[in-house]
Write a protein that holds these residues in place. Structure first.
Motif, short mmCIF file in Angstrom:
data_model
loop_
_atom_site.label_atom_id
_atom_site.label_comp_id
_atom_site.label_asym_id
_atom_site.label_seq_id
_atom_site.Cartn_x
_atom_site.Cartn_y
_atom_site.Cartn_z
N THR A 226 0.85 -1.19 0.00
CA THR A 226 0.00 0.00 0.00
C THR A 226 0.89 1.24 0.00
N THR A 227 0.31 2.38 -0.25
CA THR A 227 1.09 3.61 -0.28
C THR A 227 1.48 4.04 1.13
N LYS A 228 2.52 4.84 1.22
CA LYS A 228 2.97 5.39 2.49
C LYS A 228 1.80 6.16 3.11
N HIS A 229 1.54 5.91 4.39
CA HIS A 229 0.43 6.59 5.06
C HIS A 229 0.67 6.64 6.56
N SER A 230 -0.09 7.45 7.23
CA SER A 230 -0.05 7.54 8.69
C SER A 230 -1.38 7.09 9.25
N ASP A 231 -1.33 6.35 10.35
CA ASP A 231 -2.53 5.99 11.08
C ASP A 231 -2.70 7.07 12.15
N ASN A 232 -3.61 8.00 11.92
CA ASN A 232 -3.74 9.14 12.83
C ASN A 232 -4.90 8.98 13.81
N ASP A 233 -5.25 7.75 14.07
CA ASP A 233 -6.30 7.46 15.04
C ASP A 233 -5.72 7.46 16.44
N PHE A 234 -6.60 7.39 17.42
CA PHE A 234 -6.14 7.32 18.81
C PHE A 234 -5.35 6.04 19.06
N ILE A 235 -5.85 4.93 18.52
CA ILE A 235 -5.17 3.65 18.67
C ILE A 235 -5.41 2.83 17.41
N MET B 31 -5.05 -1.13 15.98
CA MET B 31 -4.76 -2.53 16.24
C MET B 31 -4.44 -3.19 14.91
N LEU B 32 -3.42 -4.02 14.93
CA LEU B 32 -2.94 -4.63 13.71
C LEU B 32 -2.85 -6.14 13.89
N LEU B 33 -3.43 -6.85 12.95
CA LEU B 33 -3.29 -8.30 12.90
C LEU B 33 -2.37 -8.60 11.73
N GLN B 34 -1.18 -9.06 12.04
CA GLN B 34 -0.19 -9.31 11.00
C GLN B 34 0.03 -10.80 10.86
N LEU C 227 5.46 -5.46 6.85
CA LEU C 227 5.08 -4.26 7.57
C LEU C 227 6.33 -3.45 7.88
N GLN C 228 6.26 -2.15 7.62
CA GLN C 228 7.35 -1.24 7.94
C GLN C 228 6.81 -0.01 8.63
N VAL C 229 7.65 0.61 9.45
CA VAL C 229 7.32 1.89 10.08
C VAL C 229 8.42 2.87 9.76
N LEU C 230 8.04 4.14 9.68
CA LEU C 230 9.01 5.19 9.44
C LEU C 230 9.57 5.64 10.78
N HIS C 231 10.85 5.44 10.98
CA HIS C 231 11.52 5.79 12.24
C HIS C 231 12.79 6.57 11.91
N GLN C 232 12.85 7.82 12.37
CA GLN C 232 13.99 8.69 12.12
C GLN C 232 14.31 8.77 10.62
N ASN C 233 13.26 8.99 9.82
CA ASN C 233 13.35 9.12 8.36
C ASN C 233 13.87 7.87 7.65
N GLN C 234 13.77 6.72 8.30
CA GLN C 234 14.17 5.45 7.69
C GLN C 234 13.01 4.47 7.81
N TRP C 235 12.73 3.72 6.74
CA TRP C 235 11.73 2.67 6.81
C TRP C 235 12.36 1.46 7.46
N PRO D 78 7.04 -10.05 12.18
CA PRO D 78 5.81 -10.57 12.77
C PRO D 78 6.09 -11.24 14.11
N THR D 79 5.16 -11.12 15.03
CA THR D 79 5.26 -11.78 16.32
C THR D 79 4.44 -13.06 16.26
N PRO D 80 5.06 -14.20 16.53
CA PRO D 80 4.29 -15.45 16.45
C PRO D 80 3.13 -15.45 17.45
N ALA D 81 2.00 -15.99 17.01
CA ALA D 81 0.86 -16.12 17.91
C ALA D 81 1.23 -17.13 18.98
N GLY D 82 0.80 -16.85 20.17
CA GLY D 82 1.21 -17.78 21.21
C GLY D 82 0.15 -18.04 22.15
#
Length: 94
Positions: free
Chosen positions: A57-66, A68-71, A77-85, A90-94
């Motif tokens: 998907t295109t670069k975007h911001s989730d500007n909601d209060f919270i 939740m992501l099911l990956q 999945l990537q996040v922009l941190h200090q101008n770097q993607w 993924p965290t294994p389901a446990g």
């Protein structure tokens, strides 16, 4: 309609738990009208036989209060941190 009601209950419970976890009154976040609206957005990417052609998907911001992501176990999945993607593994389901 039933799903929407259940989602609202879940949202209220999460806000109560977050409030308590932050050392606030249990109803603090709910009292700030954070339960007034719920939005659901879904992205689904079926398996591709040529992964080098995937664009996601295109670069975007989730500007909601919270958010939740099911990956699933497939990385991407990537996040922009200090101008770097940065990849988010993924965290294994446990």
């Amino acid at each position: 309609m039933e799903y929407s009601k259940d989602l609202m209950k879940l949202s209220c419970s999460l806000l109560e738990l977050l409030s308590e976890g932050l050392g606030l009154n249990r109803c603090h976040l709910k009292d700030m009208d954070n339960v007034e609206g719920i939005g659901i957005l879904g992205h689904y990417y079926p398996a591709c036989s040529q992964p080098e052609l995937e664009i996601g998907t295109t670069k975007h911001s989730d500007n909601d209060f919270i958010t939740m992501l099911l990956q699933d176990p497939i990385e991407g999945l990537q996040v922009l941190h200090q101008n770097q993607w940065v990849n988010v593994p993924p965290t294994p389901a446990g």
